[in-house]
Each structure stands twice: as C-alpha cells, then as structure tokens.
Design a protein around this motif. Structure first.
Motif, PDB file in Angstrom:
ATOM      1  N   HIS A  62      -5.824  11.465   1.867  1.00  0.00           N
ATOM      2  CA  HIS A  62      -6.695  10.304   1.712  1.00  0.00           C
ATOM      3  C   HIS A  62      -7.611  10.421   0.507  1.00  0.00           C
ATOM      4  O   HIS A  62      -8.000  11.538   0.151  1.00  0.00           O
ATOM      5  CB  HIS A  62      -7.637  10.230   2.919  1.00  0.00           C
ATOM      6  CG  HIS A  62      -7.247   9.209   3.920  1.00  0.00           C
ATOM      7  ND1 HIS A  62      -6.280   9.426   4.845  1.00  0.00           N
ATOM      8  CD2 HIS A  62      -7.707   7.962   4.145  1.00  0.00           C
ATOM      9  CE1 HIS A  62      -6.170   8.362   5.619  1.00  0.00           C
ATOM     10  NE2 HIS A  62      -7.026   7.459   5.209  1.00  0.00           N
ATOM     11  N   LYS A 113       0.810  -1.222   0.000  1.00  0.00           N
ATOM     12  CA  LYS A 113       0.000   0.000   0.000  1.00  0.00           C
ATOM     13  C   LYS A 113       0.841   1.269   0.000  1.00  0.00           C
ATOM     14  O   LYS A 113       0.347   2.350  -0.316  1.00  0.00           O
ATOM     15  CB  LYS A 113      -0.876   0.054   1.281  1.00  0.00           C
ATOM     16  CG  LYS A 113      -2.154  -0.730   1.197  1.00  0.00           C
ATOM     17  CD  LYS A 113      -2.975  -0.557   2.486  1.00  0.00           C
ATOM     18  CE  LYS A 113      -3.488   0.836   2.730  1.00  0.00           C
ATOM     19  NZ  LYS A 113      -4.810   1.147   2.209  1.00  0.00           N
ATOM     20  N   SER A 146      -8.011  -0.721   4.159  1.00  0.00           N
ATOM     21  CA  SER A 146      -8.722  -0.647   2.884  1.00  0.00           C
ATOM     22  C   SER A 146      -7.757  -1.022   1.750  1.00  0.00           C
ATOM     23  O   SER A 146      -6.564  -0.732   1.818  1.00  0.00           O
ATOM     24  CB  SER A 146      -9.287   0.753   2.683  1.00  0.00           C
ATOM     25  OG  SER A 146      -8.275   1.720   2.889  1.00  0.00           O
ATOM     26  N   GLU A 202     -15.977   3.514   4.464  1.00  0.00           N
ATOM     27  CA  GLU A 202     -15.394   2.763   5.571  1.00  0.00           C
ATOM     28  C   GLU A 202     -16.286   2.768   6.823  1.00  0.00           C
ATOM     29  O   GLU A 202     -17.186   3.605   6.957  1.00  0.00           O
ATOM     30  CB  GLU A 202     -14.024   3.357   5.946  1.00  0.00           C
ATOM     31  CG  GLU A 202     -12.953   3.196   4.884  1.00  0.00           C
ATOM     32  CD  GLU A 202     -13.017   4.228   3.778  1.00  0.00           C
ATOM     33  OE1 GLU A 202     -13.980   5.040   3.751  1.00  0.00           O
ATOM     34  OE2 GLU A 202     -12.123   4.229   2.922  1.00  0.00           O
ATOM     35  N   ASN A 220      -6.476  -0.206  -1.118  1.00  0.00           N
ATOM     36  CA  ASN A 220      -6.123   0.819  -2.102  1.00  0.00           C
ATOM     37  C   ASN A 220      -4.693   1.251  -1.822  1.00  0.00           C
ATOM     38  O   ASN A 220      -4.186   1.044  -0.715  1.00  0.00           O
ATOM     39  CB  ASN A 220      -7.060   2.031  -1.948  1.00  0.00           C
ATOM     40  CG  ASN A 220      -7.074   2.530  -0.515  1.00  0.00           C
ATOM     41  OD1 ASN A 220      -7.786   1.976   0.337  1.00  0.00           O
ATOM     42  ND2 ASN A 220      -6.271   3.523  -0.213  1.00  0.00           N
TER      43      ASN A 220
HETATM   44 MG    MG Z   1      -8.037   3.404   4.227  1.00  0.00          MG
END
Ligand code: MG
Ligand code: TXA
Length: 321
Positions: A231, A45, A132, A168, A134
């Motif tokens: 983010h 990530k 997550s 989320e 991504n």
């Molecule tokens: Mg995240």
C-alpha cells in the motif's frame, strides 16, 4: 478533466466512474446500481477482486436499507462521528448490494462523508462505492491533480480542493465473539476519540485463521482484506530512522523545526508537534518522490506512537515495505 457536481451525478447515473473528493482522500466512485462501473473501478485501479469497496451514503439512516442488523453502540457512534471519517463494517441483507462491491463477504463497510461536495453529489446520485482514487498499491490521492495523474487528464474528476484529513477513514469492525469494536484500519480518527462513546479504546484487531490454528500455528489475517496488500508505496526506498545519519546528502522527509545533516534536502511534514499536518502532506510528498525520480529517501520517525502519530507511522511502515 475537472467537472461539476451536476455533471458528476449525471455521469455516475449513466454508469460511468468519476473521481470524487472526500474529507479523507479522493475516491473513485461508481453508483451501487452500476455493476459495470464497479467492475471498471477494479480494472482501472488494478485492484484484486477479493478487496471489497466502502459504500458512501448521504445520511446515516440509509444504512438501515442495507444492514441486516446494527451492532452495539451503532447509533451513538453514528450520532457522534457521521458525517465524518469513520467507516463501520456491518452484516448486510442479501442481494441489496452488488456482489462485486462486497467481494463475496456477508458484511459491508459504510460511511457518510462530510465533504460538502461529496454530500451534495451523493444526494443527487444515490449511494456510491468508492475506493481511494489511486492505482492499487500506490499513494492515495489528496487533490484532483493526483487523480488525473493516475487515471489520465481526460478522466472526469469533481474538484473539491485539497482533502482536509489527507488520510483514509478509520474503520471499526464489530467482533461478535469478543463483543467489542476493533480497529480494522487506523485512519483519520484516533482510537482514543471513541472512548467517550464506547467507554473503551478500541484496539487494532485481526482474525485468527482456522487452518493456521489447526496446524498448531498462530496465524492471523487483518480484518480488512485490503490490509493484506502492499500500500501507499512510492518507487523510492524509504529508510525509516529515529536519527538521520550524519553526512546524509539525500532527501530527508522530516520536520521543519528539526536540524538535519548539512547538505541533505528536507521535504517537510510540518512541525514535529502537528500529526494532522503531517498526514495532510504525506501522500503528496510520497507522490512527489516519484515525480522527482528520487530512489531513496530517509524518513524521520522520531515521533510518538499514539494518537494520529500511530496512523502516520503505520502508513510509513506500509509505504516502505
Ligand atoms: Mg486505498
Ligand atoms: O477514507 C476512505 O475510507 C476512502 C474514501 C474514498 O472514502 N476510501 C478508502 O477505500 O480508503 P479503500 O478501498 O482504499 O479502502 C477500503 C478498505 C479496504 O482495505 C477494504 O478491504 C476494507 O476497507 N473493507 C471494505 N469492505 C469491508 C468489509 N466488509 N469488511 C472488512 N473490510 C472491508
């Protein structure tokens, strides 16, 4: 590469990282027994090592193996919201969870996802840590294709379809000093939904930094280390406005029941009365901007600042900063 639930469990138990669907967003999973796989999550990530991971369990009672004690109203919260998109931060017993997953903190974040495939998988694999799925800083993944896009077509993903929430989990954090739960991250459950159980609506909290106070400055940091970082951001600049300027010819992220300047191209968040739909679509839309090579998009933020709309506004603000 889409794989099944048994194959996913097998790979996780062998120390591999697998993409896993949840009702919120897809996660990048590793078994809590695989420190190497956990390290791999951080490197895949590009995630800072001081940003801890959420532990995902099959049953709420499993928390008791890890938490040193449970905070006030823990049981009613769990009874009402698990399985589901609620994460609770609790103090942890030493040495029960890998240091790297906790990022050195004395608390851990826990949740029991409600996605049927996630639950089936965790029953087979045991507890999983999952951020997550991504690249750090980029929009989260709400379908298996998004995970393959970020980590390659050969990357193993358990395909559970599109995520029902699309955003989320809400993270609640017990503030011992205040004797209150506070919202550490807005998410799929609106703060007012906790009123029934807690008898108050938790506020978005922060921690006062000692060093800042000593210097006489009001210095606060977020309750979640991850909230300090950029983010959800596409490459495009997002221009958040209450009224799209007349004569705009570019892309407008807005609502299908509203009129926008002639010649602009609408990417629809759904109806202006439906925040759930807007959240379900949000990350796919932000990803689409990058795929289409769009540099600038106007975003209609003329919507309320409460309930799930507040989560939407917070994500858009972060994505545009
Ligand atoms: Mg995240
Ligand atoms: O819906 C979700 O929560 C998704 C799915 C996959 O479950 N997971 C997710 O994980 O959003 P991630 O890593 O993208 O975000 C987790 C957030 C980060 O901001 C992290 O700093 C915070 O949780 N966190 C984890 N452990 C914490 C702790 N002990 N105290 C405070 N914040 C914590």
């Amino acid at each position: 590469m889409k794989i099944g639930v048994v194959e996913s469990a097998k790979r996780l138990l062998q120390g591999e990282v697998v993409g896993v669907p949840t009702e919120t967003v897809y996660g990048l999973a590793a078994s809590i027994g695989s420190p190497t796989a956990i390290q791999e999550i951080f490197s895949l990530k590009g995630r800072p090592a001081n940003n801890p991971l959420i532990v995902h369990l099959a049953e709420g009672k499993e928390v008791l193996a890890f938490a040193s004690h449970v905070s006030v109203d823990f049981y009613p919260l769990v009874e009402r919201f698990w399985p589901g998109p609620l994460t609770l931060v609790l103090p942890v017993k030493p040495y029960k969870l890998p240091e790297s997953a906790l990022a050195g903190l004395s608390t851990g974040a826990f949740r029991v996802p409600s996605h049927p495939l996630a639950r089936e998988l965790i029953k087979l694999s045991g507890p999983l840590v999952m951020p997550s799925a991504n690249l750090s800083g980029k929009p989260s993944a709400t379908c298996a294709d998004h995970v393959e896009h970020d980590f390659g077509v050969q990357f193993p993903v358990l395909d559970g379809g599109a995520c029902a929430c699309g955003v989320e989990s809400t993270i609640l954090y017990w503030q011992e000093g205040l004797k209150l739960w506070q919202v550490a991250r807005l998410g799929a459950i609106e703060p007012a939904a906790f009123q029934d159980v807690l008898k108050y609506i938790p506020e978005v909290g922060a921690v006062a930094e000692a060093s800042g106070e000593e210097r006489g400055q009001k210095h606060v940091r977020p309750l979640c280390p991850g909230q300090m970082y950029r983010h959800y951001a596409p490459k495009a600049s997002l221009l958040l406005v209450h009224v799209i300027p007349g004569g705009t010819h570019g892309v407008v992220i807005g609502f299908e029941d509203r009129a926008y300047p002639l010649g602009s191209q609408l990417i629809s968040l759904g109806k202006s009365t439906d925040p759930l739909c807007a959240l379900q679509r949000l990350y796919a839309i932000l990803r689409r901007l990058d795929l289409d090579g769009i540099d600038v998009a106007w975003v209609d933020i003329d919507f309320p600042s409460d309930g799930l709309w507040l989560t939407l506004k917070e994500r858009l603000l972060k994505a545009s900063s």
